[in-house]
Enzyme design. Structure first.
Site, PDB file in Angstrom:
ATOM      1  N   THR A  73     -40.327  61.736 -85.141  1.00 28.65           N
ATOM      2  CA  THR A  73     -40.596  63.165 -85.222  1.00 28.65           C
ATOM      3  C   THR A  73     -39.464  63.907 -85.930  1.00 28.65           C
ATOM      4  O   THR A  73     -39.697  64.759 -86.782  1.00 28.65           O
ATOM      5  CB  THR A  73     -40.808  63.752 -83.815  1.00 28.65           C
ATOM      6  OG1 THR A  73     -41.918  63.080 -83.199  1.00 28.65           O
ATOM      7  CG2 THR A  73     -41.105  65.241 -83.890  1.00 28.65           C
ATOM      8  N   ALA A 156     -45.354  69.263 -75.492  1.00 29.84           N
ATOM      9  CA  ALA A 156     -46.288  68.252 -74.988  1.00 29.84           C
ATOM     10  C   ALA A 156     -45.635  67.347 -73.951  1.00 29.84           C
ATOM     11  O   ALA A 156     -46.255  66.999 -72.932  1.00 29.84           O
ATOM     12  CB  ALA A 156     -46.832  67.426 -76.157  1.00 29.84           C
ATOM     13  N   LEU A 157     -44.380  66.970 -74.179  1.00 29.43           N
ATOM     14  CA  LEU A 157     -43.689  66.090 -73.233  1.00 29.43           C
ATOM     15  C   LEU A 157     -43.443  66.794 -71.909  1.00 29.43           C
ATOM     16  O   LEU A 157     -43.732  66.241 -70.832  1.00 29.43           O
ATOM     17  CB  LEU A 157     -42.370  65.614 -73.833  1.00 29.43           C
ATOM     18  CG  LEU A 157     -42.460  64.557 -74.924  1.00 29.43           C
ATOM     19  CD1 LEU A 157     -41.095  64.338 -75.561  1.00 29.43           C
ATOM     20  CD2 LEU A 157     -42.978  63.255 -74.350  1.00 29.43           C
ATOM     21  N   ALA A 232     -34.255  63.634 -73.667  1.00 30.76           N
ATOM     22  CA  ALA A 232     -34.381  64.443 -74.882  1.00 30.76           C
ATOM     23  C   ALA A 232     -33.371  63.952 -75.916  1.00 30.76           C
ATOM     24  O   ALA A 232     -33.654  63.035 -76.682  1.00 30.76           O
ATOM     25  CB  ALA A 232     -34.189  65.916 -74.552  1.00 30.76           C
ATOM     26  N   ARG A 233     -32.170  64.536 -75.939  1.00 33.22           N
ATOM     27  CA  ARG A 233     -31.105  64.134 -76.855  1.00 33.22           C
ATOM     28  C   ARG A 233     -29.771  64.190 -76.115  1.00 33.22           C
ATOM     29  O   ARG A 233     -29.538  65.073 -75.292  1.00 33.22           O
ATOM     30  CB  ARG A 233     -31.064  65.047 -78.090  1.00 33.22           C
ATOM     31  CG  ARG A 233     -32.224  64.854 -79.054  1.00 33.22           C
ATOM     32  CD  ARG A 233     -32.163  63.501 -79.740  1.00 33.22           C
ATOM     33  NE  ARG A 233     -33.249  63.305 -80.707  1.00 33.22           N
ATOM     34  CZ  ARG A 233     -34.413  62.735 -80.431  1.00 33.22           C
ATOM     35  NH1 ARG A 233     -34.653  62.318 -79.182  1.00 33.22           N
ATOM     36  NH2 ARG A 233     -35.320  62.574 -81.369  1.00 33.22           N
ATOM     37  N   ASP A 257     -31.721  58.650 -70.878  1.00 36.22           N
ATOM     38  CA  ASP A 257     -32.220  57.669 -71.840  1.00 36.22           C
ATOM     39  C   ASP A 257     -31.524  57.831 -73.181  1.00 36.22           C
ATOM     40  O   ASP A 257     -31.841  57.131 -74.128  1.00 36.22           O
ATOM     41  CB  ASP A 257     -33.741  57.838 -72.009  1.00 36.22           C
ATOM     42  CG  ASP A 257     -34.353  56.756 -72.881  1.00 36.22           C
ATOM     43  OD1 ASP A 257     -34.136  55.559 -72.598  1.00 36.22           O
ATOM     44  OD2 ASP A 257     -35.041  57.095 -73.868  1.00 36.22           O
ATOM     45  N   GLU A 262     -25.539  56.892 -80.605  1.00 35.24           N
ATOM     46  CA  GLU A 262     -26.422  55.755 -80.337  1.00 35.24           C
ATOM     47  C   GLU A 262     -26.493  54.811 -81.543  1.00 35.24           C
ATOM     48  O   GLU A 262     -26.732  55.296 -82.646  1.00 35.24           O
ATOM     49  CB  GLU A 262     -27.832  56.266 -79.991  1.00 35.24           C
ATOM     50  CG  GLU A 262     -27.853  57.158 -78.768  1.00 35.24           C
ATOM     51  CD  GLU A 262     -29.216  57.814 -78.529  1.00 35.24           C
ATOM     52  OE1 GLU A 262     -29.436  58.321 -77.431  1.00 35.24           O
ATOM     53  OE2 GLU A 262     -30.046  57.822 -79.465  1.00 35.24           O
ATOM     54  N   HIS A 283     -32.329  54.507 -74.929  1.00 34.24           N
ATOM     55  CA  HIS A 283     -33.249  55.243 -75.798  1.00 34.24           C
ATOM     56  C   HIS A 283     -34.569  54.487 -75.949  1.00 34.24           C
ATOM     57  O   HIS A 283     -35.119  54.337 -77.041  1.00 34.24           O
ATOM     58  CB  HIS A 283     -32.628  55.505 -77.175  1.00 34.24           C
ATOM     59  CG  HIS A 283     -33.198  56.715 -77.859  1.00 34.24           C
ATOM     60  ND1 HIS A 283     -32.432  57.630 -78.543  1.00 34.24           N
ATOM     61  CD2 HIS A 283     -34.484  57.169 -77.952  1.00 34.24           C
ATOM     62  CE1 HIS A 283     -33.209  58.587 -79.041  1.00 34.24           C
ATOM     63  NE2 HIS A 283     -34.458  58.327 -78.681  1.00 34.24           N
ATOM     64  N   ALA A 285     -37.355  55.152 -73.849  1.00 30.96           N
ATOM     65  CA  ALA A 285     -38.475  55.850 -73.220  1.00 30.96           C
ATOM     66  C   ALA A 285     -39.689  55.935 -74.135  1.00 30.96           C
ATOM     67  O   ALA A 285     -40.832  55.868 -73.686  1.00 30.96           O
ATOM     68  CB  ALA A 285     -38.049  57.252 -72.792  1.00 30.96           C
ATOM     69  N   TRP A 286     -39.442  56.089 -75.437  1.00 34.11           N
ATOM     70  CA  TRP A 286     -40.530  56.271 -76.405  1.00 34.11           C
ATOM     71  C   TRP A 286     -41.235  54.966 -76.770  1.00 34.11           C
ATOM     72  O   TRP A 286     -42.292  54.983 -77.402  1.00 34.11           O
ATOM     73  CB  TRP A 286     -39.965  56.853 -77.699  1.00 34.11           C
ATOM     74  CG  TRP A 286     -39.088  55.855 -78.417  1.00 34.11           C
ATOM     75  CD1 TRP A 286     -37.802  55.528 -78.111  1.00 34.11           C
ATOM     76  CD2 TRP A 286     -39.452  55.038 -79.540  1.00 34.11           C
ATOM     77  NE1 TRP A 286     -37.329  54.572 -78.970  1.00 34.11           N
ATOM     78  CE2 TRP A 286     -38.320  54.250 -79.851  1.00 34.11           C
ATOM     79  CE3 TRP A 286     -40.614  54.909 -80.303  1.00 34.11           C
ATOM     80  CZ2 TRP A 286     -38.322  53.333 -80.899  1.00 34.11           C
ATOM     81  CZ3 TRP A 286     -40.619  53.998 -81.356  1.00 34.11           C
ATOM     82  CH2 TRP A 286     -39.482  53.214 -81.636  1.00 34.11           C
TER      83      TRP A 286
END
Length: 316
Positions: A73, A156-157, A232-233, A257, A262, A283, A285-286
């Site tokens: 994204t 949305a999340l 998120a970040r 996460d 990273e 990282h 989760a996605w």
């Protein structure tokens, strides 16, 4: 179109044939270093990238380039100004990880409330074997039912996490956009959310306004014993302040996460094993199979839309 995929590593266990089927040529590389980018994109009309940076110089010198597809994204790795000036279309992927990330957030929330990892470690080191009774209850277990979840970032999340939380009987508070001068009727000031919620879950983008949004003063406002979850970040949270809040006992626990860098090749203050009740995932989760295959499907849609001059998910 002749296409090159610069960094397939996070997707190369999937079926990439739909991508190959919609272009004339597809060349794939698991990873691409900054020094390799110029050579690898030369002569290609389509560049597909996840985290490989395409800066202004690379874009200006890529004579054949017509389309950039980002298999994520965030498009902060692409110089959109340079791409627009050259007439190069940039498309991204959107909404592919909603179910995967929301599921992960609930998993982290449940793990914190049930002290899941602590009990697993206790059993493995023999604590249960030595118990004087049939069970082991060394760590306090909390129920989600009746607790309040504060959500920062209600796209949305955030909406899906709220839906799942309500299924567990949680009350949900939605924080107003950070820095906003007016508060909509269905939102609550961030300061109020921080002070009243039992769990804070972050789902906002990393911007100048949200960098270190959760800093030492924000953590101090949080209820004693409350939990913080960040999917998120990393830069949204001041990691030093988070460590201090956990080590002091003010926060009951946290799960993240994401980290500020990273992968954390230089280490990270949150990797200190002495920090109590902190869960860190890489990282991931996605990364459900379904979410990652959706990225491939969306990229195919983006390419076909460009070829049909009906661009999908165009960002410039």
């Amino acid at each position: 179109m002749k296409a090159v995929f610069l960094d397939t590593q996070s997707l190369d266990d999937l079926d990439l044939s739909p991508l190959a089927d919609c272009v004339e040529t597809l060349v794939c590389y698991p990873t691409t270093s900054p020094e390799q980018v110029a050579e690898r994109i030369a002569g290609f009309e389509l560049v597909i990238t996840n985290k490989v940076v395409l800066d202004a110089d690379l874009i200006r010198n890529a004579d054949s380039l017509q389309l950039i597809c980002v298999v994520a994204t965030g498009v902060n790795t692409i110089d959109l100004t340079a791409a627009t000036a050259r007439g190069i279309t940039v498309c991204n992927s959107q909404g592919y990880g909603v179910q995967s990330v929301a599921q992960h957030v609930l998993s982290l929330m449940l793990a914190l409330h049930t002290r899941l990892l602590d009990y697993d470690r206790a059993v493995r080191r023999g604590d249960w074997n030595r118990s004087s009774q049939f069970c082991l209850l060394d760590y306090p277990i909390l129920e989600l039912n009746g607790r309040t979840l504060g959500i920062v970032g209600y796209g949305a999340l955030g909406q899906e996490v709220a839906r799942l939380a309500r299924c567990f009987g949680m009350q949900v508070m939605i924080a107003a956009r950070p820095g906003s001068t007016s508060i909509p009727a269905d939102r609550v000031a961030l300061e109020t959310v921080l002070s009243q919620a039992d769990v804070i879950s972050l789902h906002c983008p990393l911007t100048e306004a949200t960098h270190h949004l959760i800093d030492a003063p924000a953590l101090a406002r949080m209820k004693a014993g409350s939990f913080l979850i960040n999917a998120a970040r990393g830069g949204i949270v001041d990691e030093t302040a988070l460590k201090d809040a956990l080590c002091s006992g003010h926060l009951g626990g946290a799960a993240t996460d994401v980290l500020s860098e990273e992968p954390p090749r230089q280490g990270n203050i949150l990797l200190d094993p002495a920090i109590p009740n902190l869960i860190i995932t890489p990282h991931s989760a996605w990364g459900s199979v379904q979410a990652r295959q959706t990225i491939i499907e969306q990229t195919v849609e983006n390419i076909r839309g460009f070829l049909q001059q009906t661009s999908v998910r165009r960002v410039n």
